[in-house]
Design a protein around this motif. Structure first.
Motif, PDB file in Angstrom:
ATOM      1  N   ASP A 149       7.067 -12.054   1.875  1.00  0.00           N
ATOM      2  CA  ASP A 149       7.436 -11.488   3.178  1.00  0.00           C
ATOM      3  C   ASP A 149       8.274 -12.535   3.925  1.00  0.00           C
ATOM      4  N   ARG A 177       3.053  -3.523   4.119  1.00  0.00           N
ATOM      5  CA  ARG A 177       3.878  -3.958   2.980  1.00  0.00           C
ATOM      6  C   ARG A 177       4.627  -2.776   2.363  1.00  0.00           C
ATOM      7  N   MET A 178       3.965  -1.640   2.247  1.00  0.00           N
ATOM      8  CA  MET A 178       4.643  -0.466   1.686  1.00  0.00           C
ATOM      9  C   MET A 178       5.724   0.044   2.636  1.00  0.00           C
ATOM     10  N   ASP A 179       5.439   0.050   3.944  1.00  0.00           N
ATOM     11  CA  ASP A 179       6.404   0.522   4.938  1.00  0.00           C
ATOM     12  C   ASP A 179       7.669  -0.333   4.975  1.00  0.00           C
ATOM     13  N   HIS A 180       7.536  -1.620   4.620  1.00  0.00           N
ATOM     14  CA  HIS A 180       8.679  -2.540   4.652  1.00  0.00           C
ATOM     15  C   HIS A 180       9.224  -2.839   3.257  1.00  0.00           C
ATOM     16  N   GLN A 181       8.909  -1.976   2.292  1.00  0.00           N
ATOM     17  CA  GLN A 181       9.377  -2.106   0.914  1.00  0.00           C
ATOM     18  C   GLN A 181       9.041  -3.472   0.290  1.00  0.00           C
ATOM     19  N   LEU A 182       7.882  -4.017   0.658  1.00  0.00           N
ATOM     20  CA  LEU A 182       7.421  -5.273   0.065  1.00  0.00           C
ATOM     21  C   LEU A 182       6.476  -5.011  -1.104  1.00  0.00           C
ATOM     22  N   ALA A 226       5.507  -1.394  -3.954  1.00  0.00           N
ATOM     23  CA  ALA A 226       5.763   0.015  -4.263  1.00  0.00           C
ATOM     24  C   ALA A 226       4.819   0.899  -3.464  1.00  0.00           C
ATOM     25  N   LYS A 227       5.346   2.037  -3.022  1.00  0.00           N
ATOM     26  CA  LYS A 227       4.501   3.021  -2.324  1.00  0.00           C
ATOM     27  C   LYS A 227       3.464   3.559  -3.285  1.00  0.00           C
ATOM     28  N   GLU A 228       2.219   3.545  -2.867  1.00  0.00           N
ATOM     29  CA  GLU A 228       1.112   4.091  -3.646  1.00  0.00           C
ATOM     30  C   GLU A 228       0.254   4.906  -2.695  1.00  0.00           C
TER      31      GLU A 228
END
Length: 98
Positions: free
Chosen positions: A25, A62-67, A69-71
Motif C-alpha cells: 500500500d 484493500r479490495m476497493d483500492h485494487q490492492l 483481488a475482489k473476493e
C-alpha cells in the motif's frame, strides 16, 4: 570422497500463494484500517478472532483500492459479519407498516 549428502534427486519447487500476491500500500490508502486492526490484535494478545470486524474492514479497503483481488467476503470467512440481504419490500421502499 565427497562429504556432501545426496538425499535423492527431488528438488524444492516454490509455488505462488493460493490467493496471489498482495501489493504494498505505497500511498497509505488503507493505513488507518491496518493500524486499527494491528491495535486490536495488540490489545487482544494477538487473538485474531477478537478482531474480525477490523480485519474485514481492512480487506474491504484493500479490495476497493485494487490492492488485492475482489473476493466475496463470505469466501474470506466473514459470512457471519455480512448485512442480511434486503427483502423485496425494502428494495421497493415499501417498508411502511399497515
Amino acid at each position: 570422497m565427497s562429504t556432501a549428502m545426496n538425499f535423492g534427486s527431488k528438488s524444492f519447487r516454490p509455488r505462488p500463494p493460493d490467493k496471489g500476491a498482495f501489493p504494498l500500500d505505497h500511498f497509505g490508502e488503507c493505513k488507518a484500517f491496518k493500524e486499527e486492526f494491528m491495535k486490536c490484535l495488540r490489545d487482544n494478545s494477538f487473538d485474531n478472532s477478537m478482531c474480525r470486524l477490523q480485519s474485514k474492514k481492512y480487506l474491504e479497503c484493500r479490495m476497493d483500492h485494487q490492492l488485492m483481488a475482489k473476493e466475496p467476503l463470505e469466501k474470506l470467512g466473514f459470512k457471519d459479519l455480512m448485512d442480511p440481504p434486503l427483502s423485496q419490500a425494502d428494495k421497493e421502499g415499501n417498508s411502511h407498516h399497515v
